[in-house]
Design a protein around this motif. Sequence first.
Motif, PDB file in Angstrom:
ATOM      1  N   GLY A  31       0.585  -1.239   0.071  1.00  0.00           N
ATOM      2  CA  GLY A  31      -0.021  -0.009  -0.090  1.00  0.00           C
ATOM      3  C   GLY A  31       0.723   1.264   0.071  1.00  0.00           C
ATOM      4  O   GLY A  31       0.394   2.370   0.187  1.00  0.00           O
ATOM      5  N   ALA A  32       2.075   0.956  -0.150  1.00  0.00           N
ATOM      6  CA  ALA A  32       2.848   2.267  -0.188  1.00  0.00           C
ATOM      7  C   ALA A  32       2.995   3.301  -1.217  1.00  0.00           C
ATOM      8  O   ALA A  32       2.597   2.816  -2.509  1.00  0.00           O
ATOM      9  CB  ALA A  32       4.558   1.891   0.011  1.00  0.00           C
ATOM     10  N   ASP A  33       2.923   4.623  -1.102  1.00  0.00           N
ATOM     11  CA  ASP A  33       2.999   5.499  -2.131  1.00  0.00           C
ATOM     12  C   ASP A  33       4.264   5.832  -2.614  1.00  0.00           C
ATOM     13  O   ASP A  33       5.370   5.886  -1.799  1.00  0.00           O
ATOM     14  CB  ASP A  33       2.336   6.781  -1.653  1.00  0.00           C
ATOM     15  N   VAL A  34       4.475   5.637  -3.981  1.00  0.00           N
ATOM     16  CA  VAL A  34       5.955   5.565  -4.602  1.00  0.00           C
ATOM     17  C   VAL A  34       6.005   6.448  -5.843  1.00  0.00           C
ATOM     18  O   VAL A  34       4.943   6.502  -6.486  1.00  0.00           O
ATOM     19  CB  VAL A  34       6.262   4.229  -4.986  1.00  0.00           C
ATOM     20  N   THR A  35       6.919   7.288  -6.017  1.00  0.00           N
ATOM     21  CA  THR A  35       7.300   8.056  -7.186  1.00  0.00           C
ATOM     22  C   THR A  35       8.427   7.385  -7.894  1.00  0.00           C
ATOM     23  O   THR A  35       9.299   6.904  -7.378  1.00  0.00           O
ATOM     24  CB  THR A  35       7.745   9.606  -6.872  1.00  0.00           C
ATOM     25  N   ILE A  36       8.106   7.338  -9.112  1.00  0.00           N
ATOM     26  CA  ILE A  36       9.263   6.744 -10.180  1.00  0.00           C
ATOM     27  C   ILE A  36       9.974   7.649 -10.875  1.00  0.00           C
ATOM     28  O   ILE A  36       9.191   8.476 -11.683  1.00  0.00           O
ATOM     29  CB  ILE A  36       8.691   5.651 -11.077  1.00  0.00           C
ATOM     30  N   SER A  37      11.173   8.055 -10.716  1.00  0.00           N
ATOM     31  CA  SER A  37      11.796   9.188 -11.540  1.00  0.00           C
ATOM     32  C   SER A  37      12.373   8.539 -12.787  1.00  0.00           C
ATOM     33  O   SER A  37      12.978   7.663 -12.552  1.00  0.00           O
ATOM     34  CB  SER A  37      12.758   9.951 -10.623  1.00  0.00           C
ATOM     35  N   LEU A  38      12.156   9.031 -13.814  1.00  0.00           N
ATOM     36  CA  LEU A  38      12.525   8.394 -15.113  1.00  0.00           C
ATOM     37  C   LEU A  38      13.870   9.043 -15.509  1.00  0.00           C
ATOM     38  O   LEU A  38      14.108  10.068 -15.255  1.00  0.00           O
ATOM     39  CB  LEU A  38      11.637   8.657 -16.291  1.00  0.00           C
ATOM     40  N   ASN A  39      14.685   7.982 -16.214  1.00  0.00           N
ATOM     41  CA  ASN A  39      15.947   8.283 -17.085  1.00  0.00           C
ATOM     42  C   ASN A  39      16.967   8.678 -15.778  1.00  0.00           C
ATOM     43  O   ASN A  39      17.741   9.393 -16.012  1.00  0.00           O
ATOM     44  CB  ASN A  39      15.705   9.580 -17.728  1.00  0.00           C
ATOM     45  N   GLN A  40      17.042   7.654 -14.837  1.00  0.00           N
ATOM     46  CA  GLN A  40      18.033   7.907 -13.637  1.00  0.00           C
ATOM     47  C   GLN A  40      18.930   6.578 -13.760  1.00  0.00           C
ATOM     48  O   GLN A  40      18.939   5.821 -12.941  1.00  0.00           O
ATOM     49  CB  GLN A  40      17.294   7.958 -12.385  1.00  0.00           C
ATOM     50  N   ASP A  41      19.567   6.114 -14.803  1.00  0.00           N
ATOM     51  CA  ASP A  41      19.976   4.934 -15.174  1.00  0.00           C
ATOM     52  C   ASP A  41      21.596   4.743 -14.679  1.00  0.00           C
ATOM     53  O   ASP A  41      22.494   4.883 -15.290  1.00  0.00           O
ATOM     54  CB  ASP A  41      19.873   4.729 -16.418  1.00  0.00           C
ATOM     55  N   THR A  42      21.838   4.756 -13.415  1.00  0.00           N
ATOM     56  CA  THR A  42      23.136   4.571 -12.753  1.00  0.00           C
ATOM     57  C   THR A  42      24.107   5.696 -13.443  1.00  0.00           C
ATOM     58  O   THR A  42      23.748   6.710 -13.257  1.00  0.00           O
ATOM     59  CB  THR A  42      23.677   2.984 -12.828  1.00  0.00           C
ATOM     60  N   SER A  43      25.265   5.216 -13.986  1.00  0.00           N
ATOM     61  CA  SER A  43      26.342   6.289 -14.317  1.00  0.00           C
ATOM     62  C   SER A  43      25.818   6.378 -15.739  1.00  0.00           C
ATOM     63  O   SER A  43      26.533   7.282 -16.537  1.00  0.00           O
ATOM     64  CB  SER A  43      27.627   5.703 -14.377  1.00  0.00           C
TER      65      SER A  43
END
Length: 662
Positions: A622-634
Amino acid sequence: MASRVTALKRGVTGLAALCLGAGMMVVATPANAAIPAGRTSFPGSVPSFVTAAADAGPAADTTVEGEVYLPLRDSVGAQAFATAVSTPGNRQYGEYLSPKAWIAKYSPTQADFDAVKKYLVASGETIYATPASREYIVFRGPAATVAPAFGTTLRNYRVQGQVVSAPSSAPTLPASIASKVQGMSLGDSRVRLTRPTTVSSGSAPTAKLKTATGISAHTAGKAAPAADSTSCSDFYGEYTHSVPSIFGHTVAPTDLCGYLPSQLRQSAGINKLINAGYDGSGQTVAIVDAYASPTILQDTNDYMVAAGAPILTKFSQLKPGTFQDEEACGFPSGWQGEETLDVESAHSIAPGAAILYSGGFNCAGGIDIALSKILDSKLATIVSNSYGYGAEALVADSTITHIQDTGVQAAGEGIGLYYSTGDSGDESASTGYASPDPISSFATAVGGTSLGIDARGNNVLQTGWGDARDIFVNGVYQAPVPGPFYAGAGGGVSETIGQPAYQKGVVPKKFSTDSTGQAGRTQPDVSDLADPYTGFQFGIRPIINEETLATGPLEFSSIGGTSLASPLVAAKMALLQQVAGRTIGFANPALYMAAKASPKTFNDVLAPKPTAILYFKRPSTGADVTISLNQDTSLVTTKGYDTVTGIGTLNLPAMAAALMGR
């Protein structure tokens, strides 16, 4: 020793002591140690994870699988030929050899193959499988027979949270046999580290498809997005939810329920091609994975009916026989979703193409044999491979040479190989250092994107796939924004395979230079949809009993990973081959030429400003989560080539127009 494929930076003897990226010495035959008289050492067959720090004791004396790799008769000539027939403008372009002719000219001789096989049998090993190409021998035997046969012992090592076995010192062979061998794979590291490259969003499966009519249910006049909905969206922006401020956003679109075939075809401009008669007819897309789903055709067609898409009528399957190493490989159920995703997504894009599935009896030598069955008889001209060996730095040089040789054979015969680049970014999250998955420079490496398709079927968002997730409670993020890395497209520069000619002038030096300053093969080449939060909705009857392969009821869920991107690209190439009226084969030289000459034939994938985000309600907690895009490690997306999306995604209408001379 026979010469190595010249595209390799190091030969099989070049990794005797250096552990790539780890700064530790390999526990292998020391340089000053005496090699037994009359024997030849193969230090390139020791994986770099073989270190004192990773040692976990002697390997149990259980039956293990191994492979002995034989060198091509003229690896330099074979590579030159494969390059020539794959390069537009070369006088040999398109003049491929038949499998029989290629094997007769470049494969190891029958006499050498028989001599190596005889030695293995005499040493107590059981020959389990061999390809018609004679390029390798898959054998099985107790660990105790390795010592006398290969002059080494197997020990256990801790790798990526697992315990795997590998040779503790450089294997050796009698000189008379060694001259016919280029290296070997010993121990169980391949079966324990090779896995499908799929990623779930974490959404709960459902008994019904989220929508049965795709984009036809959506109208341009639809009401404004519903605020603070926790429902997944049928199209990008259908629902939104309030979030604590992140990258300037206080409202985020909800995650996608998973796109349907109709949405993917509309967004890629494929419907116009299909209406013009280009649906992949006359083409065969082959798919290689481990094991085989007992309900693959039934699942696919029930899904297609629910999604309002054409059913699959042209399907064949090369069954793997008795399954081996099921626990070590992650069980048939662990691979069933991969096969189902590959078949359903490829058919969604090219509904008129035939699909051939070739399953491996396990996830190591079995997958090699499954691929060789296709190459040695040219059963298809396009092959999608959605699995990964893990970081290149964990794979022995001899195995990478074998991977290269497989690519050379495919290219020489006019067969295009497509491989997913993995879902762990630069692999540093799991290994502690950056290293791409090993993919031949004679195959097309497919990276990943996040994709927003609106109600009309238009792409309103496309960026590199790299998801960072942050939980918020009472308006407060629980980790520094954007939160920890979850998953993202693999990529980077090889420390082992040299830069191919087709990448010169396209891949910037900052991406193509390895840690030693040398130019290497850089991944990916192209990309397609991979983000599970903007992923593909598929249908499957999951295996519920590993022994009987009994399955449960049909269920639907969203899935992603570069395992999705690879069959999507392979199917799009089937459409282009039909348009072209000829085999394209190994496509990289033509793709990179097109990128330089006609940039509009690719969609350059960039970073949106501000950073795009999604909202996700985790069903399990039931957690509220944001997904930030284009955050691919290095790995970062940039204008032009980058190590997340390569030269971009295929602009199918523009490519088709170019092939038709418009």
